[in-house]
Design a protein around this motif. Structure first.
Motif, PDB file in Angstrom:
ATOM      1  N   TYR A  20       6.839   6.411   6.320  1.00  0.00           N
ATOM      2  CA  TYR A  20       5.162   6.528   6.372  1.00  0.00           C
ATOM      3  C   TYR A  20       4.936   5.620   7.701  1.00  0.00           C
ATOM      4  CZ  TYR A  20       5.038   8.281   1.560  1.00  0.00           C
ATOM      5  OH  TYR A  20       5.150   9.136   0.438  1.00  0.00           O
ATOM      6  N   LEU A  21       4.396   6.503   8.738  1.00  0.00           N
ATOM      7  CA  LEU A  21       4.354   5.921  10.063  1.00  0.00           C
ATOM      8  C   LEU A  21       2.752   5.778  10.157  1.00  0.00           C
ATOM      9  CD1 LEU A  21       6.947   7.445  12.179  1.00  0.00           C
ATOM     10  CD2 LEU A  21       7.075   5.211  11.086  1.00  0.00           C
ATOM     11  N   SER A  22       2.027   6.110   9.338  1.00  0.00           N
ATOM     12  CA  SER A  22       0.498   6.030   9.392  1.00  0.00           C
ATOM     13  C   SER A  22      -0.085   4.610   9.509  1.00  0.00           C
ATOM     14  CB  SER A  22      -0.212   6.227   8.154  1.00  0.00           C
ATOM     15  OG  SER A  22      -0.175   7.875   8.088  1.00  0.00           O
ATOM     16  N   SER A  23      -0.786   4.352  10.602  1.00  0.00           N
ATOM     17  CA  SER A  23      -1.325   3.176  10.947  1.00  0.00           C
ATOM     18  C   SER A  23      -2.929   2.943  10.284  1.00  0.00           C
ATOM     19  CB  SER A  23      -1.255   2.668  12.339  1.00  0.00           C
ATOM     20  OG  SER A  23      -2.097   3.620  13.269  1.00  0.00           O
ATOM     21  N   SER A  24      -3.069   4.413   9.821  1.00  0.00           N
ATOM     22  CA  SER A  24      -4.665   4.481   9.117  1.00  0.00           C
ATOM     23  C   SER A  24      -4.450   5.232   7.847  1.00  0.00           C
ATOM     24  CB  SER A  24      -5.214   5.278  10.233  1.00  0.00           C
ATOM     25  OG  SER A  24      -6.715   5.658   9.693  1.00  0.00           O
ATOM     26  N   TYR A  25      -4.961   4.366   7.014  1.00  0.00           N
ATOM     27  CA  TYR A  25      -5.093   4.968   5.370  1.00  0.00           C
ATOM     28  C   TYR A  25      -6.482   5.159   4.791  1.00  0.00           C
ATOM     29  CZ  TYR A  25      -0.051   4.105   5.294  1.00  0.00           C
ATOM     30  OH  TYR A  25       1.460   4.041   5.656  1.00  0.00           O
ATOM     31  N   GLU A  26      -6.571   6.211   3.850  1.00  0.00           N
ATOM     32  CA  GLU A  26      -7.722   6.331   3.233  1.00  0.00           C
ATOM     33  C   GLU A  26      -8.183   4.894   2.576  1.00  0.00           C
ATOM     34  OE1 GLU A  26      -9.185   9.619   1.697  1.00  0.00           O
ATOM     35  OE2 GLU A  26     -10.736   8.465   1.323  1.00  0.00           O
ATOM     36  N   PHE A  27      -9.511   4.538   2.748  1.00  0.00           N
ATOM     37  CA  PHE A  27     -10.089   3.396   2.105  1.00  0.00           C
ATOM     38  C   PHE A  27     -11.134   3.461   0.807  1.00  0.00           C
ATOM     39  CE2 PHE A  27     -14.493   2.986   3.131  1.00  0.00           C
ATOM     40  CZ  PHE A  27     -14.600   4.058   4.215  1.00  0.00           C
ATOM     41  N   LEU A  28     -11.323   4.885   0.667  1.00  0.00           N
ATOM     42  CA  LEU A  28     -12.459   5.135  -0.411  1.00  0.00           C
ATOM     43  C   LEU A  28     -11.618   5.185  -1.713  1.00  0.00           C
ATOM     44  CD1 LEU A  28     -14.687   7.782   1.167  1.00  0.00           C
ATOM     45  CD2 LEU A  28     -15.282   5.569   0.605  1.00  0.00           C
ATOM     46  N   ASP A  29     -11.942   4.570  -2.751  1.00  0.00           N
ATOM     47  CA  ASP A  29     -11.207   4.868  -4.097  1.00  0.00           C
ATOM     48  C   ASP A  29      -9.907   4.603  -4.312  1.00  0.00           C
ATOM     49  OD1 ASP A  29     -14.084   5.584  -4.842  1.00  0.00           O
ATOM     50  OD2 ASP A  29     -13.454   7.727  -4.331  1.00  0.00           O
ATOM     51  N   VAL A  30      -9.299   3.591  -3.318  1.00  0.00           N
ATOM     52  CA  VAL A  30      -7.921   3.406  -3.280  1.00  0.00           C
ATOM     53  C   VAL A  30      -7.684   1.987  -3.968  1.00  0.00           C
ATOM     54  CG1 VAL A  30      -7.221   4.807  -1.470  1.00  0.00           C
ATOM     55  CG2 VAL A  30      -7.934   2.474  -1.152  1.00  0.00           C
ATOM     56  N   GLU A  31      -6.543   1.939  -4.514  1.00  0.00           N
ATOM     57  CA  GLU A  31      -6.048   0.504  -5.196  1.00  0.00           C
ATOM     58  C   GLU A  31      -5.855  -0.372  -4.102  1.00  0.00           C
ATOM     59  OE1 GLU A  31      -2.844   0.108  -8.435  1.00  0.00           O
ATOM     60  OE2 GLU A  31      -3.800   1.734  -8.835  1.00  0.00           O
ATOM     61  N   VAL A  32      -5.116  -0.107  -3.244  1.00  0.00           N
ATOM     62  CA  VAL A  32      -4.796  -0.895  -1.976  1.00  0.00           C
ATOM     63  C   VAL A  32      -5.312  -0.545  -0.710  1.00  0.00           C
ATOM     64  CG1 VAL A  32      -2.772  -2.094  -0.954  1.00  0.00           C
ATOM     65  CG2 VAL A  32      -2.519  -1.234  -3.140  1.00  0.00           C
ATOM     66  N   LYS A  33      -5.899  -1.242   0.005  1.00  0.00           N
ATOM     67  CA  LYS A  33      -6.362  -0.869   1.447  1.00  0.00           C
ATOM     68  C   LYS A  33      -5.286  -1.203   2.354  1.00  0.00           C
ATOM     69  CE  LYS A  33     -11.596  -1.333   0.947  1.00  0.00           C
ATOM     70  NZ  LYS A  33     -11.375  -1.349  -0.401  1.00  0.00           N
ATOM     71  N   ARG A  34      -4.482  -0.168   2.788  1.00  0.00           N
ATOM     72  CA  ARG A  34      -3.387  -0.378   3.411  1.00  0.00           C
ATOM     73  C   ARG A  34      -3.530  -0.325   5.115  1.00  0.00           C
ATOM     74  NH1 ARG A  34       1.044   0.298  -0.205  1.00  0.00           N
ATOM     75  NH2 ARG A  34       0.113   1.565  -2.107  1.00  0.00           N
ATOM     76  N   TYR A  35      -2.647  -1.280   5.648  1.00  0.00           N
ATOM     77  CA  TYR A  35      -2.849  -1.423   7.090  1.00  0.00           C
ATOM     78  C   TYR A  35      -1.633  -1.965   7.502  1.00  0.00           C
ATOM     79  CZ  TYR A  35      -4.748  -2.112  11.747  1.00  0.00           C
ATOM     80  OH  TYR A  35      -4.757  -2.343  13.150  1.00  0.00           O
ATOM     81  N   PRO A  36      -0.694  -1.496   8.469  1.00  0.00           N
ATOM     82  CA  PRO A  36       0.594  -2.185   8.996  1.00  0.00           C
ATOM     83  C   PRO A  36       0.477  -3.673   9.162  1.00  0.00           C
ATOM     84  CG  PRO A  36       0.276  -0.079  10.018  1.00  0.00           C
ATOM     85  CD  PRO A  36      -0.976  -0.254   9.483  1.00  0.00           C
ATOM     86  N   ARG A  37      -0.340  -4.355   9.647  1.00  0.00           N
ATOM     87  CA  ARG A  37      -0.328  -5.554   9.932  1.00  0.00           C
ATOM     88  C   ARG A  37      -0.789  -6.535   8.498  1.00  0.00           C
ATOM     89  NH1 ARG A  37      -4.494  -8.480  11.536  1.00  0.00           N
ATOM     90  NH2 ARG A  37      -5.712  -6.601  12.389  1.00  0.00           N
ATOM     91  N   TYR A  38      -1.223  -5.876   7.425  1.00  0.00           N
ATOM     92  CA  TYR A  38      -1.356  -6.386   6.376  1.00  0.00           C
ATOM     93  C   TYR A  38      -0.115  -6.473   5.359  1.00  0.00           C
ATOM     94  CZ  TYR A  38      -6.342  -6.028   6.992  1.00  0.00           C
ATOM     95  OH  TYR A  38      -7.755  -6.222   7.585  1.00  0.00           O
ATOM     96  N   PHE A  39       1.044  -6.031   6.048  1.00  0.00           N
ATOM     97  CA  PHE A  39       2.510  -5.991   5.353  1.00  0.00           C
ATOM     98  C   PHE A  39       2.524  -4.992   4.176  1.00  0.00           C
ATOM     99  CE2 PHE A  39       1.950  -9.813   7.353  1.00  0.00           C
ATOM    100  CZ  PHE A  39       3.197 -10.187   8.022  1.00  0.00           C
ATOM    101  N   ASN A  40       1.432  -3.975   4.134  1.00  0.00           N
ATOM    102  CA  ASN A  40       1.429  -3.178   2.752  1.00  0.00           C
ATOM    103  C   ASN A  40       1.420  -1.994   3.060  1.00  0.00           C
ATOM    104  OD1 ASN A  40      -1.071  -2.730   3.810  1.00  0.00           O
ATOM    105  ND2 ASN A  40      -2.424  -3.795   2.329  1.00  0.00           N
ATOM    106  N   THR A  41       2.231  -1.173   4.033  1.00  0.00           N
ATOM    107  CA  THR A  41       2.546   0.157   4.030  1.00  0.00           C
ATOM    108  C   THR A  41       3.392   0.314   2.847  1.00  0.00           C
ATOM    109  OG1 THR A  41       4.013  -0.448   5.681  1.00  0.00           O
ATOM    110  CG2 THR A  41       1.694   0.168   6.605  1.00  0.00           C
ATOM    111  N   PRO A  42       3.530   1.553   2.672  1.00  0.00           N
ATOM    112  CA  PRO A  42       4.407   2.057   1.462  1.00  0.00           C
ATOM    113  C   PRO A  42       5.796   1.404   1.775  1.00  0.00           C
ATOM    114  CG  PRO A  42       3.312   3.929   1.951  1.00  0.00           C
ATOM    115  CD  PRO A  42       2.961   2.843   2.999  1.00  0.00           C
ATOM    116  N   ASN A  43       6.436   1.732   3.114  1.00  0.00           N
ATOM    117  CA  ASN A  43       7.927   1.194   3.568  1.00  0.00           C
ATOM    118  C   ASN A  43       7.978  -0.292   3.528  1.00  0.00           C
ATOM    119  OD1 ASN A  43       7.539   4.142   5.347  1.00  0.00           O
ATOM    120  ND2 ASN A  43       9.510   3.823   4.273  1.00  0.00           N
TER     121      ASN A  43
END
Ligand SMILES: *Cc1c(COP(=O)(O)O)cnc(C)c1O
Length: 383
Positions: free
Chosen positions: A31-54
Protein backbone atom coordinates in the motif's frame (compact mmCIF):
# COMPACT_ATOMS: atom_id res chain seq x y z
CA UNK A 1 -4.58 -19.04 17.07
CA UNK A 2 -2.44 -17.58 19.85
CA UNK A 3 0.67 -15.89 18.48
CA UNK A 4 2.71 -16.94 21.54
CA UNK A 5 2.31 -20.58 20.62
CA UNK A 6 3.55 -20.20 17.05
CA UNK A 7 7.09 -21.34 16.35
CA UNK A 8 9.88 -19.11 15.04
CA UNK A 9 9.62 -19.92 11.33
CA UNK A 10 5.82 -19.72 11.38
CA UNK A 11 6.02 -16.23 12.90
CA UNK A 12 8.62 -15.26 10.31
CA UNK A 13 6.46 -16.51 7.46
CA UNK A 14 2.94 -15.56 8.55
CA UNK A 15 2.51 -13.14 11.45
CA UNK A 16 1.71 -9.63 10.27
CA UNK A 17 0.70 -10.53 6.72
CA UNK A 18 -1.62 -8.01 5.10
CA UNK A 19 -4.43 -10.18 3.68
CA UNK A 20 -5.14 -9.57 -0.01
CA UNK A 21 -8.95 -9.55 0.27
CA UNK A 22 -9.45 -8.28 -3.26
CA UNK A 23 -7.44 -10.71 -5.37
CA UNK A 24 -6.51 -13.41 -2.81
CA UNK A 25 -2.82 -13.23 -3.63
CA UNK A 26 -0.38 -15.26 -1.52
CA UNK A 27 1.69 -12.34 -0.26
CA UNK A 28 0.91 -8.97 1.32
CA UNK A 29 -0.17 -6.27 -1.13
CA UNK A 30 1.96 -3.11 -1.01
CA UNK A 31 0.00 0.00 0.00
CA UNK A 32 1.82 3.07 -1.24
CA UNK A 33 -0.85 5.67 -0.46
CA UNK A 34 0.33 8.72 1.41
CA UNK A 35 -3.29 9.88 1.57
CA UNK A 36 -6.15 7.97 3.22
CA UNK A 37 -9.85 8.62 3.78
CA UNK A 38 -10.48 10.40 7.08
CA UNK A 39 -14.30 10.33 7.28
CA UNK A 40 -15.80 7.53 9.36
CA UNK A 41 -12.56 5.57 9.70
CA UNK A 42 -11.17 3.83 12.78
CA UNK A 43 -7.56 4.87 12.14
CA UNK A 44 -6.44 8.10 10.50
CA UNK A 45 -3.59 6.74 8.42
CA UNK A 46 -0.52 8.61 7.23
CA UNK A 47 2.96 7.16 6.56
CA UNK A 48 4.73 9.43 9.09
CA UNK A 49 2.30 8.18 11.75
CA UNK A 50 3.79 4.66 11.33
CA UNK A 51 0.27 3.33 10.66
CA UNK A 52 -0.05 2.51 6.97
CA UNK A 53 -1.18 -1.11 6.47
CA UNK A 54 2.30 -2.38 5.61
CA UNK A 55 3.98 -0.61 8.55
CA UNK A 56 1.32 -1.53 11.09
CA UNK A 57 1.22 -5.19 10.06
CA UNK A 58 4.98 -5.77 9.81
CA UNK A 59 5.31 -4.26 13.30
CA UNK A 60 3.21 -7.22 14.53
CA UNK A 61 5.77 -9.67 13.16
CA UNK A 62 8.57 -7.82 14.95
CA UNK A 63 6.64 -7.70 18.23
CA UNK A 64 5.89 -11.44 17.95
CA UNK A 65 9.57 -12.22 17.35
CA UNK A 66 10.73 -10.15 20.33
CA UNK A 67 7.86 -11.34 22.59
CA UNK A 68 6.59 -7.78 23.08
CA UNK A 69 3.18 -6.14 22.83
CA UNK A 70 4.14 -3.63 20.20
CA UNK A 71 6.84 -2.37 17.81
CA UNK A 72 7.67 0.45 15.41
CA UNK A 73 9.64 0.35 12.16
CA UNK A 74 12.06 3.16 11.26
CA UNK A 75 14.02 4.37 8.26
CA UNK A 76 17.33 3.22 9.82
CA UNK A 77 18.76 1.72 12.98
CA UNK A 78 19.94 5.20 13.97
CA UNK A 79 16.41 6.63 13.48
CA UNK A 80 15.15 3.89 15.81
CA UNK A 81 17.76 4.48 18.49
CA UNK A 82 17.70 8.29 18.36
CA UNK A 83 13.89 8.37 18.55
CA UNK A 84 13.93 5.93 21.47
CA UNK A 85 16.53 8.00 23.35
CA UNK A 86 14.72 11.29 22.74
CA UNK A 87 11.43 9.76 23.89
CA UNK A 88 12.84 8.92 27.32
CA UNK A 89 15.50 11.61 27.88
CA UNK A 90 14.91 15.34 28.18
CA UNK A 91 16.99 18.31 29.29
CA UNK A 92 18.66 17.58 32.64
CA UNK A 93 18.24 13.78 32.37
CA UNK A 94 21.16 11.36 32.41
CA UNK A 95 21.91 8.25 30.32
CA UNK A 96 24.20 5.44 31.44
CA UNK A 97 25.59 3.75 28.36
CA UNK A 98 27.93 0.81 27.77
CA UNK A 99 31.48 1.77 26.80
CA UNK A 100 31.72 -0.63 23.85
CA UNK A 101 28.97 0.43 21.50
CA UNK A 102 28.12 0.81 17.85
CA UNK A 103 30.06 3.85 16.55
CA UNK A 104 26.98 5.66 15.19
CA UNK A 105 25.32 5.48 18.60
CA UNK A 106 28.45 6.88 20.25
CA UNK A 107 28.50 9.76 17.75
CA UNK A 108 24.80 10.49 18.28
CA UNK A 109 25.26 10.69 22.05
CA UNK A 110 28.47 12.75 21.96
CA UNK A 111 27.45 15.12 19.17
CA UNK A 112 23.73 15.64 19.81
CA UNK A 113 23.09 15.18 23.53
CA UNK A 114 24.95 18.37 24.57
CA UNK A 115 22.65 20.38 22.25
CA UNK A 116 19.61 19.06 24.14
CA UNK A 117 21.20 19.39 27.60
CA UNK A 118 21.06 15.62 28.14
CA UNK A 119 23.87 14.21 30.31
CA UNK A 120 25.56 10.85 29.76
CA UNK A 121 28.20 8.55 31.21
CA UNK A 122 30.00 5.84 29.27
CA UNK A 123 30.74 2.98 31.67
CA UNK A 124 34.31 1.88 32.43
CA UNK A 125 33.50 -1.71 31.52
CA UNK A 126 30.62 -4.04 30.72
CA UNK A 127 30.13 -5.68 34.14
CA UNK A 128 27.01 -4.84 36.13
CA UNK A 129 29.14 -3.00 38.76
CA UNK A 130 30.34 -0.64 36.02
CA UNK A 131 26.74 0.33 35.28
CA UNK A 132 25.78 0.55 38.95
CA UNK A 133 28.56 3.04 39.76
CA UNK A 134 27.65 5.24 36.76
CA UNK A 135 24.03 5.77 37.88
CA UNK A 136 23.18 9.27 39.17
CA UNK A 137 20.02 10.67 40.78
CA UNK A 138 18.89 12.00 37.36
CA UNK A 139 19.60 8.78 35.41
CA UNK A 140 16.55 7.81 33.35
CA UNK A 141 17.89 5.10 31.04
CA UNK A 142 20.61 2.43 30.89
CA UNK A 143 21.55 1.32 27.38
CA UNK A 144 23.53 -1.84 26.61
CA UNK A 145 24.79 -3.77 23.57
CA UNK A 146 25.51 -7.49 23.71
CA UNK A 147 27.28 -9.23 22.02
CA UNK A 148 29.31 -6.09 21.44
CA UNK A 149 31.30 -4.95 18.43
CA UNK A 150 34.00 -6.05 17.62
CA UNK A 151 35.25 -8.19 20.54
CA UNK A 152 31.92 -9.94 21.25
CA UNK A 153 31.87 -9.13 24.95
CA UNK A 154 28.73 -10.33 26.73
CA UNK A 155 26.83 -8.09 29.14
CA UNK A 156 24.66 -9.80 31.77
CA UNK A 157 21.16 -8.87 30.51
CA UNK A 158 19.29 -10.22 33.57
CA UNK A 159 21.60 -8.37 35.96
CA UNK A 160 21.18 -5.09 34.06
CA UNK A 161 17.38 -5.48 34.01
CA UNK A 162 17.45 -6.16 37.78
CA UNK A 163 19.70 -3.17 38.41
CA UNK A 164 17.37 -0.91 36.42
CA UNK A 165 14.33 -2.10 38.36
CA UNK A 166 16.10 -1.71 41.72
CA UNK A 167 17.21 1.84 40.90
CA UNK A 168 14.00 2.92 39.14
CA UNK A 169 15.75 3.35 35.78
CA UNK A 170 14.51 2.05 32.40
CA UNK A 171 16.76 -0.28 30.39
CA UNK A 172 17.25 -0.65 26.65
CA UNK A 173 19.36 -2.94 24.47
CA UNK A 174 20.75 -2.89 20.96
CA UNK A 175 19.95 -6.50 19.98
CA UNK A 176 21.29 -6.20 16.42
CA UNK A 177 24.20 -8.65 16.66
CA UNK A 178 22.17 -11.50 18.18
CA UNK A 179 18.93 -10.90 16.25
CA UNK A 180 15.61 -12.08 17.75
CA UNK A 181 16.51 -15.59 16.62
CA UNK A 182 19.33 -15.87 19.15
CA UNK A 183 18.32 -13.53 21.97
CA UNK A 184 15.02 -12.14 23.38
CA UNK A 185 15.96 -9.52 25.99
CA UNK A 186 12.34 -8.68 26.97
CA UNK A 187 12.05 -12.21 28.40
CA UNK A 188 15.06 -11.38 30.60
CA UNK A 189 13.49 -8.19 31.97
CA UNK A 190 14.81 -5.45 29.66
CA UNK A 191 12.30 -2.67 28.95
CA UNK A 192 13.04 -1.85 25.29
CA UNK A 193 14.76 -3.66 22.42
CA UNK A 194 16.04 -2.04 19.23
CA UNK A 195 17.65 -3.38 16.06
CA UNK A 196 19.35 -2.08 13.02
CA UNK A 197 17.09 -3.99 10.62
CA UNK A 198 19.73 -3.19 8.00
CA UNK A 199 21.54 -6.21 9.43
CA UNK A 200 19.91 -9.62 10.16
CA UNK A 201 16.25 -8.62 9.77
CA UNK A 202 16.98 -7.40 6.23
CA UNK A 203 19.73 -9.95 5.72
CA UNK A 204 20.47 -9.37 2.03
CA UNK A 205 22.52 -6.15 2.23
CA UNK A 206 19.91 -4.17 0.28
CA UNK A 207 17.70 -2.51 2.93
CA UNK A 208 18.37 0.27 5.46
CA UNK A 209 15.88 0.08 8.34
CA UNK A 210 15.49 -0.03 12.11
CA UNK A 211 12.98 -1.27 14.70
CA UNK A 212 12.08 -0.77 18.35
CA UNK A 213 9.97 -3.31 20.28
CA UNK A 214 8.48 -2.94 23.75
CA UNK A 215 5.25 -2.67 25.75
CA UNK A 216 2.33 -0.72 24.28
CA UNK A 217 2.95 2.01 26.84
CA UNK A 218 6.61 2.56 25.89
CA UNK A 219 5.91 2.27 22.16
CA UNK A 220 3.17 4.90 22.48
CA UNK A 221 5.71 7.27 24.04
CA UNK A 222 8.25 6.55 21.28
CA UNK A 223 5.52 7.00 18.64
CA UNK A 224 4.71 10.45 20.00
CA UNK A 225 8.30 11.58 19.40
CA UNK A 226 8.68 9.55 16.20
CA UNK A 227 5.80 11.28 14.43
CA UNK A 228 7.54 14.61 15.14
CA UNK A 229 11.01 13.47 14.06
CA UNK A 230 9.65 11.78 10.91
CA UNK A 231 11.88 8.71 10.78
CA UNK A 232 9.43 6.13 9.39
CA UNK A 233 10.43 3.64 6.70
CA UNK A 234 8.86 3.98 3.25
CA UNK A 235 6.20 1.37 2.52
CA UNK A 236 8.03 -0.05 -0.46
CA UNK A 237 10.97 -0.88 1.78
CA UNK A 238 8.65 -2.11 4.53
CA UNK A 239 7.31 -4.61 2.01
CA UNK A 240 10.85 -5.71 1.11
CA UNK A 241 11.66 -6.10 4.80
CA UNK A 242 8.59 -8.30 5.28
CA UNK A 243 9.74 -10.53 2.44
CA UNK A 244 13.25 -10.72 3.88
CA UNK A 245 11.99 -11.61 7.32
CA UNK A 246 10.16 -14.69 6.10
CA UNK A 247 13.55 -16.41 5.98
CA UNK A 248 15.03 -14.74 9.09
CA UNK A 249 14.92 -17.91 11.20
CA UNK A 250 16.36 -20.11 8.42
CA UNK A 251 19.10 -17.65 7.55
CA UNK A 252 20.27 -16.78 11.04
CA UNK A 253 20.27 -20.41 12.20
CA UNK A 254 22.34 -21.44 9.16
CA UNK A 255 24.71 -18.50 9.74
CA UNK A 256 25.01 -19.30 13.45
CA UNK A 257 25.77 -22.98 12.74
CA UNK A 258 28.46 -21.91 10.28
CA UNK A 259 29.93 -19.46 12.81
CA UNK A 260 30.20 -22.16 15.52
CA UNK A 261 32.10 -24.42 13.11
CA UNK A 262 34.36 -21.66 11.82
CA UNK A 263 35.15 -20.31 15.30
CA UNK A 264 36.28 -23.78 16.43
CA UNK A 265 38.33 -24.25 13.27
CA UNK A 266 39.95 -20.80 13.48
CA UNK A 267 40.83 -21.35 17.14
CA UNK A 268 42.97 -24.36 16.13
CA UNK A 269 44.38 -22.69 13.01
CA UNK A 270 48.20 -22.34 13.23
CA UNK A 271 48.12 -18.83 11.68
CA UNK A 272 45.42 -17.45 13.98
CA UNK A 273 46.46 -15.96 17.32
CA UNK A 274 43.05 -15.54 18.94
CA UNK A 275 39.32 -15.98 18.28
CA UNK A 276 36.55 -13.95 19.94
CA UNK A 277 33.24 -15.84 19.85
CA UNK A 278 30.80 -16.33 22.74
CA UNK A 279 30.16 -19.92 21.62
CA UNK A 280 33.77 -20.94 22.38
CA UNK A 281 34.59 -22.36 25.82
CA UNK A 282 37.63 -20.05 25.82
CA UNK A 283 35.38 -16.96 25.72
CA UNK A 284 35.42 -15.35 29.21
CA UNK A 285 31.61 -15.04 29.31
CA UNK A 286 30.78 -18.31 27.54
CA UNK A 287 28.55 -19.54 30.40
CA UNK A 288 26.74 -16.23 30.63
CA UNK A 289 26.16 -16.25 26.86
CA UNK A 290 24.78 -19.79 27.15
CA UNK A 291 22.36 -18.67 29.87
CA UNK A 292 20.90 -15.71 27.96
CA UNK A 293 21.21 -16.60 24.25
CA UNK A 294 19.48 -19.42 22.40
CA UNK A 295 22.32 -19.41 19.87
CA UNK A 296 25.70 -17.66 19.91
CA UNK A 297 25.17 -15.60 16.77
CA UNK A 298 27.02 -15.38 13.48
CA UNK A 299 29.47 -12.59 14.30
CA UNK A 300 33.02 -13.41 15.40
CA UNK A 301 36.43 -11.76 15.37
CA UNK A 302 39.91 -13.20 15.08
CA UNK A 303 43.51 -12.04 15.15
CA UNK A 304 46.03 -13.24 12.60
CA UNK A 305 49.58 -13.96 13.80
CA UNK A 306 51.87 -10.90 13.93
CA UNK A 307 53.82 -11.85 10.80
CA UNK A 308 50.69 -11.83 8.60
CA UNK A 309 49.41 -8.54 7.20
CA UNK A 310 45.68 -8.36 7.96
CA UNK A 311 45.10 -5.77 5.23
CA UNK A 312 46.74 -7.92 2.55
CA UNK A 313 44.89 -10.97 3.88
CA UNK A 314 41.55 -9.28 3.19
CA UNK A 315 42.67 -8.29 -0.30
CA UNK A 316 43.54 -11.92 -1.05
CA UNK A 317 40.13 -13.27 -0.06
CA UNK A 318 38.12 -14.27 -3.13
CA UNK A 319 34.76 -15.46 -1.81
CA UNK A 320 34.56 -13.48 1.43
CA UNK A 321 34.09 -9.78 0.72
CA UNK A 322 35.54 -6.94 2.75
CA UNK A 323 32.55 -4.81 3.61
CA UNK A 324 31.54 -1.97 5.93
CA UNK A 325 28.26 -3.58 6.94
CA UNK A 326 27.36 -7.03 8.26
CA UNK A 327 24.77 -9.77 8.63
CA UNK A 328 23.98 -10.44 4.97
CA UNK A 329 23.65 -13.98 3.64
CA UNK A 330 27.12 -13.46 2.14
CA UNK A 331 30.18 -13.65 4.40
CA UNK A 332 32.04 -10.38 4.92
CA UNK A 333 35.08 -9.17 6.87
CA UNK A 334 36.29 -5.83 8.13
CA UNK A 335 39.35 -4.38 9.90
CA UNK A 336 37.99 -2.45 12.91
CA UNK A 337 41.23 -0.44 13.21
CA UNK A 338 40.73 0.94 9.67
CA UNK A 339 36.99 1.53 9.93
CA UNK A 340 34.78 1.65 13.05
CA UNK A 341 37.70 2.45 15.35
CA UNK A 342 39.90 4.41 12.94
CA UNK A 343 39.35 7.69 14.80
CA UNK A 344 40.82 6.31 18.04
CA UNK A 345 44.56 6.72 18.69
CA UNK A 346 46.77 3.61 18.75
CA UNK A 347 46.90 3.86 22.58
CA UNK A 348 43.11 4.07 22.82
CA UNK A 349 42.75 1.05 20.54
CA UNK A 350 45.33 -0.88 22.58
CA UNK A 351 43.37 -0.02 25.72
CA UNK A 352 40.17 -1.57 24.35
CA UNK A 353 42.00 -4.51 22.78
CA UNK A 354 41.58 -3.70 19.09
CA UNK A 355 44.83 -4.67 17.39
CA UNK A 356 45.86 -4.12 13.76
CA UNK A 357 45.67 -7.92 13.39
CA UNK A 358 41.99 -8.04 14.33
CA UNK A 359 39.45 -9.05 11.69
CA UNK A 360 35.71 -9.02 12.30
CA UNK A 361 33.93 -11.79 10.44
CA UNK A 362 30.21 -11.70 9.61
CA UNK A 363 29.53 -15.32 8.74
CA UNK A 364 27.14 -15.99 5.87
CA UNK A 365 25.21 -19.03 4.64
CA UNK A 366 27.87 -20.38 2.26
CA UNK A 367 29.24 -23.90 2.70
CA UNK A 368 31.75 -23.98 5.57
CA UNK A 369 34.29 -25.93 3.51
CA UNK A 370 34.36 -23.14 0.89
CA UNK A 371 34.82 -20.45 3.54
CA UNK A 372 37.68 -22.41 5.14
CA UNK A 373 39.28 -22.89 1.76
CA UNK A 374 39.05 -19.17 0.99
CA UNK A 375 40.69 -18.25 4.30
CA UNK A 376 43.46 -20.81 3.75
CA UNK A 377 44.20 -19.70 0.19
CA UNK A 378 44.37 -16.05 1.33
CA UNK A 379 46.86 -16.93 4.10
CA UNK A 380 48.95 -19.02 1.71
CA UNK A 381 49.02 -16.15 -0.80
CA UNK A 382 50.62 -13.90 1.83
CA UNK A 383 53.78 -15.95 2.11
C1 LIG B 1 24.44 -0.89 11.93
C2 LIG B 1 24.16 -0.79 13.37
C3 LIG B 1 23.42 0.27 13.90
C4 LIG B 1 22.92 1.41 13.05
O1 LIG B 1 22.00 1.00 12.13
P1 LIG B 1 21.74 1.76 10.70
O2 LIG B 1 20.70 0.90 10.11
O3 LIG B 1 23.03 1.77 9.98
O4 LIG B 1 21.27 3.12 11.02
C5 LIG B 1 23.17 0.26 15.26
N1 LIG B 1 23.65 -0.72 16.06
C6 LIG B 1 24.37 -1.74 15.59
C7 LIG B 1 24.87 -2.79 16.51
C8 LIG B 1 24.66 -1.83 14.23
O5 LIG B 1 25.40 -2.85 13.76
Amino acid sequence: MSKKKLGLNTICTHVGEVKDEQFKGAVSPMYLSSSYEFLDVEVKRYPRYFNTPNQAYLAKKIAALEHTESALIFGSGMAAISTMFLAFLKQGDHLVVQNTLYGGTVNFIKEEFPKYGIEFTFTNGYKVEDFDEAIKPNTKLIHIETPSNPLMTITDIRAIAKLGKARGVLTSIDNTFASPVNQNPMDLGIDMVMHSATKYLGGHSDILAGVVASTEEHIERIWNVGKNLGGNLSDMTVWMLERSMKTLGLRVKAQTNNAVKLAKWLEKHPKVAKVYYPGLKSHPEHKLAKSQMSGYGAMLSFELLEDLDAYQFQKQLQLIKSSMSLAGVESTVISPHLTSHALLTQDERDAVGISDQLIRFSVGIEEVKDLKQDINQAITALK
